[in-house]
Each structure stands twice: as structure tokens, then as C-alpha cells.
Design an enzyme around this catalytic site. Structure first.
Site, PDB file in Angstrom:
ATOM      1  N   PRO A  11     -32.514  -9.590 -31.156  1.00  0.00           N
ATOM      2  CG  PRO A  11     -31.662 -11.740 -31.154  1.00  0.00           C
ATOM      3  CD  PRO A  11     -31.254 -10.312 -31.353  1.00  0.00           C
ATOM      4  CG  ASN A  12     -36.724 -13.092 -29.253  1.00  0.00           C
ATOM      5  OD1 ASN A  12     -37.673 -13.319 -30.006  1.00  0.00           O
ATOM      6  ND2 ASN A  12     -35.690 -13.902 -29.163  1.00  0.00           N
ATOM      7  NE  ARG A  19     -45.555 -12.609 -25.741  1.00  0.00           N
ATOM      8  CZ  ARG A  19     -45.304 -12.733 -27.019  1.00  0.00           C
ATOM      9  NH1 ARG A  19     -44.280 -13.460 -27.407  1.00  0.00           N
ATOM     10  NH2 ARG A  19     -46.075 -12.173 -27.930  1.00  0.00           N
ATOM     11  CE1 TYR A  24     -34.173 -10.103 -20.356  1.00  0.00           C
ATOM     12  CE2 TYR A  24     -36.021 -11.544 -20.826  1.00  0.00           C
ATOM     13  CZ  TYR A  24     -34.665 -11.321 -20.790  1.00  0.00           C
ATOM     14  OH  TYR A  24     -33.793 -12.297 -21.169  1.00  0.00           O
ATOM     15  CG  ASN A  75     -29.901  -5.674 -25.174  1.00  0.00           C
ATOM     16  OD1 ASN A  75     -29.430  -6.811 -25.316  1.00  0.00           O
ATOM     17  ND2 ASN A  75     -30.834  -5.399 -24.284  1.00  0.00           N
ATOM     18  CB  ALA A  78     -30.141 -14.866 -27.682  1.00  0.00           C
ATOM     19  CG  ASP A  88     -15.352 -11.523 -36.940  1.00  0.00           C
ATOM     20  OD1 ASP A  88     -14.574 -11.468 -35.972  1.00  0.00           O
ATOM     21  OD2 ASP A  88     -15.480 -12.537 -37.648  1.00  0.00           O
ATOM     22  CD  GLU A  99     -21.613  -7.499 -23.668  1.00  0.00           C
ATOM     23  OE1 GLU A  99     -20.353  -7.436 -23.671  1.00  0.00           O
ATOM     24  OE2 GLU A  99     -22.226  -8.540 -23.359  1.00  0.00           O
ATOM     25  CG  HIS A 101     -26.600  -7.719 -21.704  1.00  0.00           C
ATOM     26  ND1 HIS A 101     -27.070  -8.343 -22.836  1.00  0.00           N
ATOM     27  CD2 HIS A 101     -25.249  -7.742 -21.792  1.00  0.00           C
ATOM     28  CE1 HIS A 101     -26.042  -8.721 -23.564  1.00  0.00           C
ATOM     29  NE2 HIS A 101     -24.917  -8.371 -22.961  1.00  0.00           N
ATOM     30  CG  LEU A 102     -33.143  -4.652 -20.902  1.00  0.00           C
ATOM     31  CD1 LEU A 102     -34.165  -5.427 -21.697  1.00  0.00           C
ATOM     32  CD2 LEU A 102     -33.695  -3.315 -20.456  1.00  0.00           C
ATOM     33  NE  ARG A 108     -31.414 -14.041 -17.150  1.00  0.00           N
ATOM     34  CZ  ARG A 108     -32.067 -13.769 -18.271  1.00  0.00           C
ATOM     35  NH1 ARG A 108     -31.766 -12.696 -18.971  1.00  0.00           N
ATOM     36  NH2 ARG A 108     -33.025 -14.570 -18.688  1.00  0.00           N
ATOM     37  NE  ARG A 112     -30.395 -16.083 -20.172  1.00  0.00           N
ATOM     38  CZ  ARG A 112     -31.173 -16.108 -21.256  1.00  0.00           C
ATOM     39  NH1 ARG A 112     -30.878 -15.369 -22.296  1.00  0.00           N
ATOM     40  NH2 ARG A 112     -32.248 -16.865 -21.305  1.00  0.00           N
TER      41      ARG A 112
HETATM   42  O1  CA2 Z   1     -30.756  -8.785 -20.512  1.00  0.00           O
HETATM   43  C1  CA2 Z   1     -30.721  -8.506 -21.707  1.00  0.00           C
HETATM   44  O2  CA2 Z   1     -30.893  -7.371 -22.146  1.00  0.00           O
HETATM   45  C2  CA2 Z   1     -30.519  -9.630 -22.726  1.00  0.00           C
HETATM   46  O3  CA2 Z   1     -29.697  -9.124 -23.785  1.00  0.00           O
HETATM   47  C3  CA2 Z   1     -31.892  -9.986 -23.246  1.00  0.00           C
HETATM   48  C4  CA2 Z   1     -31.884 -11.187 -24.179  1.00  0.00           C
HETATM   49  C5  CA2 Z   1     -31.148 -12.351 -23.564  1.00  0.00           C
HETATM   50  O4  CA2 Z   1     -31.065 -13.418 -24.498  1.00  0.00           O
HETATM   51  C6  CA2 Z   1     -29.754 -11.969 -23.122  1.00  0.00           C
HETATM   52  O5  CA2 Z   1     -29.151 -13.083 -22.510  1.00  0.00           O
HETATM   53  C7  CA2 Z   1     -29.819 -10.829 -22.131  1.00  0.00           C
HETATM   54  C8  CA2 Z   1     -33.303 -11.663 -24.437  1.00  0.00           C
HETATM   55  C9  CA2 Z   1     -34.175 -10.644 -25.040  1.00  0.00           C
HETATM   56  C10 CA2 Z   1     -35.553 -11.214 -25.052  1.00  0.00           C
HETATM   57  O6  CA2 Z   1     -36.401 -10.170 -24.743  1.00  0.00           O
HETATM   58  C11 CA2 Z   1     -37.649 -10.480 -24.360  1.00  0.00           C
HETATM   59  C12 CA2 Z   1     -38.292  -9.506 -23.696  1.00  0.00           C
HETATM   60  C13 CA2 Z   1     -39.560  -9.727 -23.260  1.00  0.00           C
HETATM   61  C14 CA2 Z   1     -40.187 -10.916 -23.527  1.00  0.00           C
HETATM   62  C15 CA2 Z   1     -39.521 -11.898 -24.212  1.00  0.00           C
HETATM   63  C16 CA2 Z   1     -38.248 -11.669 -24.651  1.00  0.00           C
END
Ligand code: CA2
Length: 148
Positions: A11-12, A19, A24, A75, A78, A88, A99, A101-102, A108, A112
């Protein structure tokens, strides 16, 4: 047969690069896909690169990976910190999952620092931004070796 990896984004992550650049970076998800395609060429493999904002769709794509891909880079966004269902799904597909993550989730917010999926993944790469994706691809291909 050419080996293939599923690279799945939660998601996102479709908003990447548009953003919160301070967290990120400015790389878009399309840029990340291109980075992965370049790495796939180097490794002589194929990839399927996908993103969904929906937990069930991510699970469906994980299930569909069996028999099609030799492993998954996930990835989960959230959902990492909330989803027993995704945990599961990882356990049930019997494929190695990394797994990814960026950001460095351990540096953080406290929420998280809990990952439901870590215990069922073969390993975790985090904190290296988009560069983590080709690193994960290399690690996964090294891990499967000649097994697949
Ligand atoms: O660091 C990561 O890759 C995360 O998986 C990114 C998730 C966050 O909830 C994890 O804790 C760590 C969030 C992705 C949201 O991505 C956005 C990117 C740009 C602007 C807004 C959201």
C-alpha cells in the site's frame, strides 16, 4: 527454463517519489521497476513487478507465484506491521520470500519495529532505498542457487 522472481509492493508505494522525499527519496516506483529490469538482465532472469493497495490482492498474487516464480521480494508497506494474513500467505506458498523496505524500519517509530512477516521470510533488507531491490534480487538468486 528462465527463472523468474515476483517483486511485490504494498500500500501507498504507488506514490513513491511524489510525497515525503525526506523519508523515501525522489525515485518513483517506475524507476524502481526499471532498476529491477536492469538487474534481471544482468542475472539472466525474468521478473514480474507489481503493486497493490489491497491486502487480499497481495495475498492472491503471492498464491499465484507458486509454480511461476522461484521466489518473492516483498515490500509489504504498512501491512508489514499489521498483517497476520500476509504472514500466513508467506508460510503457505513454500517459496523463499525476502522482506524489503526502502527505509530503515528499525530506526523509525516503535510501531514500525514490529514485523509480522520477518519470522517467515528468509531475510530482510532495509534502509538502502531503491538500491535494496537489486540487492534483494541478487540475494534471492544466490539463495535458490541450482535448486530452482
Ligand atoms: O520503508 C519502506 O519501504 C516501508 O515499507 C514503506 C511503508 C511503511 O509503512 C513501512 O513502515 C516501511 C510506507 C509506504 C508509503 O510509501 C509512500 C511513498 C511516498 C509517499 C507516500 C507514501
Amino acid at each position: 527454463m528462465t527463472r523468474s522472481l515476483l517483486i511485490l509492493n504494498g500500500p501507498n508505494l504507488n506514490l513513491l517519489g511524489t510525497r515525503q522525499p525526506e523519508v523515501y527519496g525522489t525515485t518513483t516506483l517506475k524507476d524502481v521497476e526499471n532498476l529491477c529490469l536492469d538487474k534481471a538482465k544482468d542475472l539472466g532472469i525474468e521478473i514480474e513487478f507489481a503493486q497493490s493497495n489491497h491486502e487480499g490482492s497481495l495475498i492472491d498474487m503471492m498464491h499465484a507465484a507458486r509454480g511461476k516464480h522461484v521466489g518473492v521480494i516483498l515490500n509489504a508497506g504498512a501491512y508489514t506491521h499489521t498483517s497476520v494474513a500476509l504472514m500466513d500467505a508467506i508460510s503457505s506458498i513454500m517459496l523463499p520470500v525476502i522482506e524489503l523496505h526502502l527505509s530503515n524500519i528499525h530506526a523509525r517509530e516503535a510501531f514500525r519495529q514490529t514485523s509480522y512477516i520477518s519470522k517467515v521470510c528468509i531475510g530482510q533488507i532495509c534502509g538502502f532505498g531503491a538500491a535494496g531491490y537489486p540487492l534483494a534480487m541478487q540475494a534471492l538468486i544466490d539463495y535458490v542457487g541450482d535448486k530452482a
